[in-house]
Design a protein around this motif. Structure first.
Motif, PDB file in Angstrom:
ATOM      1  N   UNK A   1      -2.791  -9.704   3.479  1.00 58.50           N
ATOM      2  CA  UNK A   1      -1.862  -8.590   3.690  1.00 58.50           C
ATOM      3  C   UNK A   1      -0.640  -8.722   2.787  1.00 58.50           C
ATOM      4  N   UNK A   2      -0.321  -7.645   2.063  1.00 55.33           N
ATOM      5  CA  UNK A   2       0.824  -7.654   1.168  1.00 55.33           C
ATOM      6  C   UNK A   2       0.520  -8.228  -0.207  1.00 55.33           C
ATOM      7  N   UNK A   3      -0.756  -8.420  -0.522  1.00 58.37           N
ATOM      8  CA  UNK A   3      -1.136  -8.919  -1.841  1.00 58.37           C
ATOM      9  C   UNK A   3      -0.795  -7.858  -2.887  1.00 58.37           C
ATOM     10  N   UNK A   4      -0.555  -8.284  -4.107  1.00 65.77           N
ATOM     11  CA  UNK A   4      -0.266  -7.339  -5.183  1.00 65.77           C
ATOM     12  C   UNK A   4      -1.493  -7.213  -6.085  1.00 65.77           C
ATOM     13  N   UNK A   5      -1.466  -6.223  -6.980  1.00 62.98           N
ATOM     14  CA  UNK A   5      -2.624  -5.897  -7.810  1.00 62.98           C
ATOM     15  C   UNK A   5      -3.093  -7.110  -8.625  1.00 62.98           C
ATOM     16  N   UNK A   6      -2.165  -7.804  -9.260  1.00 59.60           N
ATOM     17  CA  UNK A   6      -2.546  -8.960 -10.075  1.00 59.60           C
ATOM     18  C   UNK A   6      -3.163 -10.056  -9.215  1.00 59.60           C
ATOM     19  N   UNK A   7      -2.570 -10.319  -8.061  1.00 58.61           N
ATOM     20  CA  UNK A   7      -3.129 -11.323  -7.160  1.00 58.61           C
ATOM     21  C   UNK A   7      -4.517 -10.954  -6.688  1.00 58.61           C
TER      22      UNK A   7
ATOM     23  N   UNK B   1      -6.632   3.275  -6.465  1.00 55.78           N
ATOM     24  CA  UNK B   1      -6.339   4.718  -6.474  1.00 55.78           C
ATOM     25  C   UNK B   1      -7.323   5.481  -5.587  1.00 55.78           C
ATOM     26  N   UNK B   2      -8.601   5.120  -5.659  1.00 55.20           N
ATOM     27  CA  UNK B   2      -9.617   5.777  -4.828  1.00 55.20           C
ATOM     28  C   UNK B   2      -9.376   5.497  -3.349  1.00 55.20           C
ATOM     29  N   UNK B   3      -9.084   4.243  -3.021  1.00 56.54           N
ATOM     30  CA  UNK B   3      -8.842   3.887  -1.616  1.00 56.54           C
ATOM     31  C   UNK B   3      -7.576   4.570  -1.094  1.00 56.54           C
ATOM     32  N   UNK B   4      -6.587   4.704  -1.948  1.00 58.56           N
ATOM     33  CA  UNK B   4      -5.350   5.372  -1.539  1.00 58.56           C
ATOM     34  C   UNK B   4      -5.610   6.860  -1.289  1.00 58.56           C
ATOM     35  N   UNK B   5      -6.382   7.501  -2.182  1.00 58.28           N
ATOM     36  CA  UNK B   5      -6.730   8.925  -1.994  1.00 58.28           C
ATOM     37  C   UNK B   5      -7.517   9.136  -0.702  1.00 58.28           C
ATOM     38  N   UNK B   6      -8.334   8.153  -0.333  1.00 58.52           N
ATOM     39  CA  UNK B   6      -9.129   8.253   0.896  1.00 58.52           C
ATOM     40  C   UNK B   6      -8.325   7.886   2.133  1.00 58.52           C
ATOM     41  N   UNK B   7      -7.070   7.485   1.930  1.00 56.20           N
ATOM     42  CA  UNK B   7      -6.204   7.159   3.058  1.00 56.20           C
ATOM     43  C   UNK B   7      -6.484   5.807   3.687  1.00 56.20           C
ATOM     44  N   UNK B   8      -7.059   4.892   2.917  1.00 58.26           N
ATOM     45  CA  UNK B   8      -7.415   3.586   3.471  1.00 58.26           C
ATOM     46  C   UNK B   8      -6.379   2.508   3.192  1.00 58.26           C
ATOM     47  N   UNK B   9      -5.572   2.695   2.154  1.00 55.07           N
ATOM     48  CA  UNK B   9      -4.541   1.711   1.836  1.00 55.07           C
ATOM     49  C   UNK B   9      -3.231   2.422   1.514  1.00 55.07           C
ATOM     50  N   UNK B  10      -2.165   1.655   1.572  1.00 61.83           N
ATOM     51  CA  UNK B  10      -0.857   2.132   1.110  1.00 61.83           C
ATOM     52  C   UNK B  10      -0.299   1.085   0.152  1.00 61.83           C
ATOM     53  N   UNK B  11       0.479   1.592  -0.802  1.00 64.65           N
ATOM     54  CA  UNK B  11       1.154   0.722  -1.763  1.00 64.65           C
ATOM     55  C   UNK B  11       2.649   0.810  -1.481  1.00 64.65           C
ATOM     56  N   UNK B  12       3.287  -0.323  -1.399  1.00 66.45           N
ATOM     57  CA  UNK B  12       4.733  -0.383  -1.203  1.00 66.45           C
ATOM     58  C   UNK B  12       5.336  -1.263  -2.278  1.00 66.45           C
ATOM     59  N   UNK B  13       6.500  -0.887  -2.746  1.00 68.08           N
ATOM     60  CA  UNK B  13       7.206  -1.699  -3.745  1.00 68.08           C
ATOM     61  C   UNK B  13       7.661  -3.008  -3.116  1.00 68.08           C
ATOM     62  N   UNK B  14       7.505  -4.082  -3.867  1.00 71.62           N
ATOM     63  CA  UNK B  14       7.985  -5.400  -3.455  1.00 71.62           C
ATOM     64  C   UNK B  14       9.503  -5.407  -3.628  1.00 71.62           C
ATOM     65  N   UNK B  15      10.240  -5.655  -2.550  1.00 67.56           N
ATOM     66  CA  UNK B  15      11.704  -5.611  -2.645  1.00 67.56           C
ATOM     67  C   UNK B  15      12.258  -6.707  -3.547  1.00 67.56           C
TER      68      UNK B  15
ATOM     69  N   UNK C   1      10.622  -7.768  -6.293  1.00 67.56           N
ATOM     70  CA  UNK C   1      10.142  -7.497  -7.648  1.00 67.56           C
ATOM     71  C   UNK C   1       9.715  -6.033  -7.698  1.00 67.56           C
ATOM     72  N   UNK C   2      10.603  -5.151  -8.107  1.00 68.30           N
ATOM     73  CA  UNK C   2      10.370  -3.708  -8.055  1.00 68.30           C
ATOM     74  C   UNK C   2       9.194  -3.228  -8.907  1.00 68.30           C
ATOM     75  N   UNK C   3       8.736  -4.051  -9.844  1.00 69.91           N
ATOM     76  CA  UNK C   3       7.593  -3.643 -10.669  1.00 69.91           C
ATOM     77  C   UNK C   3       6.260  -3.990  -9.998  1.00 69.91           C
ATOM     78  N   UNK C   4       6.323  -4.650  -8.867  1.00 66.43           N
ATOM     79  CA  UNK C   4       5.115  -5.097  -8.175  1.00 66.43           C
ATOM     80  C   UNK C   4       4.853  -4.214  -6.964  1.00 66.43           C
ATOM     81  N   UNK C   5       3.585  -3.812  -6.809  1.00 70.89           N
ATOM     82  CA  UNK C   5       3.168  -3.037  -5.646  1.00 70.89           C
ATOM     83  C   UNK C   5       2.407  -3.929  -4.680  1.00 70.89           C
ATOM     84  N   UNK C   6       2.802  -3.893  -3.428  1.00 68.94           N
ATOM     85  CA  UNK C   6       2.126  -4.675  -2.392  1.00 68.94           C
ATOM     86  C   UNK C   6       1.166  -3.758  -1.640  1.00 68.94           C
ATOM     87  N   UNK C   7       0.010  -4.273  -1.328  1.00 73.84           N
ATOM     88  CA  UNK C   7      -1.060  -3.468  -0.735  1.00 73.84           C
ATOM     89  C   UNK C   7      -1.276  -3.836   0.724  1.00 73.84           C
ATOM     90  N   UNK C   8      -1.523  -2.812   1.536  1.00 71.07           N
ATOM     91  CA  UNK C   8      -1.880  -3.044   2.933  1.00 71.07           C
ATOM     92  C   UNK C   8      -2.793  -1.920   3.393  1.00 71.07           C
TER      93      UNK C   8
END
Length: 109
Positions: free
Chosen positions: A9-15, A32-46, A48-55
């Motif tokens: 939980x909270x892993x980023x794309x590179x990880x 992108x596909x999972x996000x469009x299907x409503x299965x995941x959300x991306x949140x900015x890492x506070x 590291x603003x260039x990093x997106x955390x996934x849940x």
């Protein structure tokens, strides 16, 4: 990918790319596909603003649970098939499957 996000939980794309042994581009496309299907959300890492955390969303959690149950059923099937098999044959099968996995990896390269 859903399983890896759930279990990290909270892993980023590179990880996630490193964990799965694929490129960041491949992860981004699936994300992108999972996000469009409503299965995941991306949140900015506070931190590291260039990093997106996934849940996972609730829908993603449901998909994960169904997938996990399917794996449990499949594992039960394999266990049932092999219950009377000798340890020697199980070792052979394990070795064969490992060789097959490595052969497929090499073939794909």
């Amino acid at each position: 990918m859903i399983k890896s996000i759930k279990e990290n939980e909270g892993i980023h794309v590179t990880g996630l790319a490193n964990k799965l042994g694929v490129t960041k581009g491949a992860v981004s496309q699936i994300i992108m596909k999972l996000e469009r299907k409503g299965m995941i959300v991306k949140n900015r890492d506070i931190s590291n603003q260039s990093r997106l955390l996934l849940s996972l969303t609730a829908k993603g959690e449901t998909a994960y649970l169904h997938h996990d149950r399917l794996h449990q059923r499949f594992d039960g099937l394999i266990d049932n098939i092999l219950k009377d098999t000798s340890e020697e044959k199980k070792l052979f099968l394990r070795g064969f499957l490992n060789l097959l996995e490595h052969g497929i990896d090499d073939f794909e390269k």
